[in-house]
Scaffold this motif. Structure first.
Motif, PDB file in Angstrom:
ATOM      1  N   GLN A  80      -5.574  -1.137   3.450  1.00 56.35           N
ATOM      2  CA  GLN A  80      -4.795  -0.395   2.467  1.00 56.35           C
ATOM      3  C   GLN A  80      -5.035   1.098   2.631  1.00 56.35           C
ATOM      4  N   PHE A 138       0.301   3.552  -7.073  1.00 56.85           N
ATOM      5  CA  PHE A 138       1.176   3.027  -8.121  1.00 56.85           C
ATOM      6  C   PHE A 138       0.436   3.054  -9.461  1.00 56.85           C
ATOM      7  N   ASP A 158       1.994  -1.910   0.633  1.00 62.27           N
ATOM      8  CA  ASP A 158       1.506  -2.870  -0.372  1.00 62.27           C
ATOM      9  C   ASP A 158       1.822  -4.307   0.042  1.00 62.27           C
ATOM     10  N   PRO A 159       0.896  -5.228  -0.202  1.00 66.66           N
ATOM     11  CA  PRO A 159       1.156  -6.622   0.181  1.00 66.66           C
ATOM     12  C   PRO A 159       2.085  -7.373  -0.770  1.00 66.66           C
ATOM     13  N   ASP A 160       2.476  -6.763  -1.863  1.00 66.37           N
ATOM     14  CA  ASP A 160       3.375  -7.424  -2.811  1.00 66.37           C
ATOM     15  C   ASP A 160       4.807  -6.913  -2.643  1.00 66.37           C
ATOM     16  N   HIS A 191      -8.680 -14.474  -2.909  1.00 63.06           N
ATOM     17  CA  HIS A 191      -7.364 -14.857  -2.437  1.00 63.06           C
ATOM     18  C   HIS A 191      -7.183 -14.467  -0.969  1.00 63.06           C
ATOM     19  N   GLU A 193       4.089  -2.399  13.803  1.00 64.05           N
ATOM     20  CA  GLU A 193       5.254  -3.017  14.468  1.00 64.05           C
ATOM     21  C   GLU A 193       5.930  -4.085  13.624  1.00 64.05           C
ATOM     22  N   ARG A 194       5.231  -4.577  12.616  1.00 62.93           N
ATOM     23  CA  ARG A 194       5.820  -5.635  11.783  1.00 62.93           C
ATOM     24  C   ARG A 194       6.911  -5.096  10.862  1.00 62.93           C
ATOM     25  N   VAL A 195       6.926  -3.770  10.686  1.00 63.04           N
ATOM     26  CA  VAL A 195       7.895  -3.167   9.767  1.00 63.04           C
ATOM     27  C   VAL A 195       9.238  -2.968  10.466  1.00 63.04           C
ATOM     28  N   ALA A 202      -4.599 -13.809   0.688  1.00 65.43           N
ATOM     29  CA  ALA A 202      -3.600 -12.765   0.904  1.00 65.43           C
ATOM     30  C   ALA A 202      -3.983 -11.477   0.196  1.00 65.43           C
ATOM     31  N   SER A 203      -5.204 -11.403  -0.270  1.00 61.13           N
ATOM     32  CA  SER A 203      -5.591 -10.229  -1.051  1.00 61.13           C
ATOM     33  C   SER A 203      -5.742  -9.013  -0.153  1.00 61.13           C
ATOM     34  N   ILE A 204      -5.856  -7.869  -0.778  1.00 61.63           N
ATOM     35  CA  ILE A 204      -5.953  -6.637   0.001  1.00 61.63           C
ATOM     36  C   ILE A 204      -7.253  -6.565   0.777  1.00 61.63           C
TER      37      ILE A 204
END
Lengths: 353, 365
Positions: free
Chosen positions: A16, A220, A192-194, A7, A50-52, A9-11
């Motif tokens: 991580q 988690f 986490d990407p989710d 995928h 910076e995206r956060v 968009a996978s990790i």
């Protein structure tokens, strides 16, 4: 022809945290409040990435309705610490689009009760985006805020959303019960990407404990054993974990030793630790601050029955909030919520049966 | 095709669209005709039960998707509602991926998990078709917010503008009012394009929206520049829309467009259209946007003739026929695909019954 590549968009593509690194000790003398632990987790991630950004009602100039984001405006400025109007549907939906674009929003709901007007973005869009786009876009977003009854806030402001929201596949849910876990779980949630639904409690924001200064990431799906015993397994999450510990301490004086498990995350749910404990104690009480009908306690008990039915010497028992709207009167509210007395009584019934 | 139907006949004033090259306009003509033809074959496939679920046909509104998307850059984000095949094609989605999606095939743009209402195309900056009326309007604000954030906070890329499409049925949703407020409050470069086809499903606009003759007042109430555009003439769309895009991009602020258009088919494939007359539909068909542009290209630009138009249509027919053929022959998703694309980071114990994993790569990526 389509290849079975991983995928996109996978990790694999998203750095991580290193979960193999041992966590720093829980004991120490750096005593801070729960709310400060939350702020430390957010601030660290914002310095790294910076995206956060953080958005919500009163998060910036007011310094947080519950002072969780105190000082963050000064450090990060108004482009990244953003006051929103009282418009949950609007700003939760806006952040859904921003997350699809590639940012990592942290959305603060002053209370999860107010997230109900944002049900469409948070339940109908965010957890399904990756699926309905055939893996093209996920929503790396953290929704966080106060969950559960506060101090006499009445029916509309006292929602425990975990039972209602955890029903939806595509999301993850974390519910810390103490400052140490609050920091480590929130750090993981942001990385986490989710989409992660992060449930705090107004009643715990002032709780104090040792919290390491460094950033650490609690994986988690790993419950914490708060106390060991062989008479009964007490399973809980969030604020009632503290009531379970209190009840267990009193019960110990009477010779009843409880295994107390703090689930820390609901999705994923560390059912393996529950099963291991139940195989030892053969009895289980699940304590859940949301309503009993089709809730988390029902889910946990179902999974116990599915996976270790033959190990049970007593039917599983649950202690929930009473199955009524949240009352205002102080005494009624106390009786409505799971409390140490109700938990102890349930344990005694199970052990003495 | 009526050759005389040109909106710009007799219009001697210089227009912005005069600078558009013949090739560009021929491309637009082709794009509009592709959508028209694609939708005709979509309806056939739906009637043959090859396509399931809800399916909303775009025929009649082509000048909107083609003209507005033709006025922005390729990396400007676009998000829209469920009547989305036309925009997807105008944005550059392969008709094969679009048709295969509706056939529920793995080669579809969403691997057969989205269907007609969920056209997503990451390489073409198309952030989906969205099924819940109005749900995409805060998302549009978010895309524009993020684009501005990327430029302003992260110092990456240039100024962008996002397009967010909605029907007139969506203007009554609370989400849209909240989105307008946020867009204006934060000065977000999103253009809300209300494809005003006069009906919210089967309810005429004067029956579903108060003060419907003056939709611009809604944008203006938030201090947002609001413009009404006659959307049946694509040249006019460009004349009015392009300067708006430039302004929003430059000043990084939102806009609101009441885009007058008309759909030839019912709301969805299951709509018997009892709420409007055939005469009304025919009236609009006489002002058809494809015939309009064709007439302009033939009579005023001498850029196409009957033969080359015929050849273009034939080529498009063939392209769409191939898309249908492709969709027919494409792969039914394996049952294992049920459990993929649920989580980007699947972990154990996320579900009592499902084991999530990574699946087939999306064909568009």
């Amino acid at each position: 022809m389509i290849t079975a590549d991983l995928h996109p968009a996978s990790i694999e593509n998203v750095p991580q945290p290193d979960f193999s690194k041992p966590l720093p000790p829980r004991e120490g003398d750096r005593i801070i409040q729960f709310r400060e632990a939350l702020k430390e987790a957010m601030s660290h991630e914002m310095r790294q990435d910076e995206r956060v950004f953080l958005i919500g009602e009163e998060v910036a100039e007011y310094n947080g309705a519950y002072k969780v984001s105190q000082g963050m405006l000064d450090e990060f400025g108004p482009k990244r610490i953003i006051d929103s109007p009282i418009s949950e549907n609007g700003f939760a939906g806006m952040c859904t689009g921003a997350a699809m674009y590639g940012l990592r929003p942290i959305v603060e709901f002053m209370s999860w009760s107010f997230s109900l007007v944002a049900a469409d973005p948070i339940l109908n869009n965010v957890p399904k985006m990756l699926y309905m786009s055939g893996g093209q876009w996920g929503c790396p977003i953290v929704f966080r805020g106060n969950d559960g009854a506060g101090g006499q806030l009445g029916s509309t402001h006292s929602w425990c959303v975990e039972g209602l929201f955890a029903n939806v596949p595509g999301m993850k849910m974390a519910i810390p019960s103490n400052p140490y876990d609050a920091k480590g779980l929130l750090a993981t949630a942001i990385a986490d990407p989710d989409p992660v639904f992060f449930l705090e409690s107004e009643r715990m924001l002032g709780d104090k404990a040792h919290v390491p200064e460094e950033q650490y990431y609690i994986p988690f799906g790993q419950a914490r054993v708060c106390r060991e015993g062989d008479a009964v397994t007490l399973v809980s999450f969030g604020r009632p974990v503290n009531f379970c510990i209190e009840a267990a301490e009193k019960l110990a004086a009477e010779g009843i030793e409880c295994d107390v498990l703090d689930m820390r995350t609901i999705r994923p749910l560390d059912i393996d630790s529950i099963i291991a404990s139940v195989k030892k104690t053969n009895r289980v009480v699940v304590v859940d601050q949301s309503w009993p009908f089709a809730g988390i306690s029902s889910e946990v008990i179902t999974q116990i029955c599915e996976r270790c039915f033959d190990w049970l010497d007593h039917q599983p028992v649950r202690v929930n909030t009473e199955d009524v709207p949240t009352p205002y009167a102080k005494g009624l509210e106390y009786a409505y919520l799971p409390n140490p007395e109700r938990i102890a009584e349930a344990v005694k019934n199970v052990v003495n049966a | 095709m009526p050759q005389s139907a040109t909106a710009s006949t007799g219009n001697s004033k210089p227009r912005l669209s005069d600078e558009l090259s013949n090739d560009r306009l021929l491309e637009w003509l082709r794009s509009m005709q592709l959508i028209r033809e694609f939708e005709t074959r979509t309806m056939q496939a739906y009637q043959q039960a090859k396509i399931g679920g809800f399916c909303h046909i775009y025929s009649g509104q082509e000048a909107c998707a083609v003209g507005t998307i033709g006025s922005v850059n390729h990396d400007d984000p676009v998000v829209l509602a469920y009547r989305d095949h036309g925009h997807a094609l105008a944005r550059g989605m392969d008709p094969k991926a679009c048709m295969a999606e509706m056939f529920g095939k793995l080669e579809g743009c969403a691997k057969g998990k989205g269907g007609s209402m969920h056209m997503f195309d990451k390489p073409n900056w198309l952030f989906g078709g969205h099924g819940i009326v109005g749900a995409q309007t805060p998302l549009g604000a978010g895309l524009a917010f993020a684009a501005r954030y990327e430029w302003e906070v992260m110092n990456k890329g240039g100024k962008k503008v996002a397009l967010c499409y909605l029907g007139d049925g969506a203007i009554d949703q609370g989400a849209f009012f909240e989105a307008l407020n946020l867009a204006a409050l934060y000065s977000i470069p999103v253009i809300y394009i209300i494809e005003n086809n006069g009906y919210s499903m089967g309810t005429a606009i004067h029956r579903h929206s108060a003060n419907s003759e003056n939709l611009l007042a809604r944008g203006e109430a938030f201090g947002i520049k609001s413009v009404k555009i006659d959307g049946l003439d694509i040249l006019n769309v460009y004349d009015q829309f392009k300067p708006l895009v430039d302004e929003c991009r430059d000043l990084q602020r939102p806009a609101f467009v009441d885009f007058k258009t008309y759909r030839y088919q019912g709301h969805s494939m299951s709509d018997p259209q009892k709420y409007r007359t055939k005469e009304e539909v025919d009236q609009f068909k006489e002002k058809d946007s494809i015939a309009n542009l064709l007439g302009h290209l033939m009579n005023e630009r001498d850029a196409i003739n009957e033969d080359s138009w015929k050849a273009m249509r034939k080529e498009i027919q063939e392209e769409v026929r191939e898309a249908v053929q492709f969709a027919e022959n494409a792969t039914d998703p394996d049952i294992e695909e049920l459990y993929t694309d649920v989580y980007a980071n699947p972990q154990p114990n996320l579900s009592p019954t499902a084991e999530y994993k990574h699946g087939a790569k999306n064909p568009l990526l």
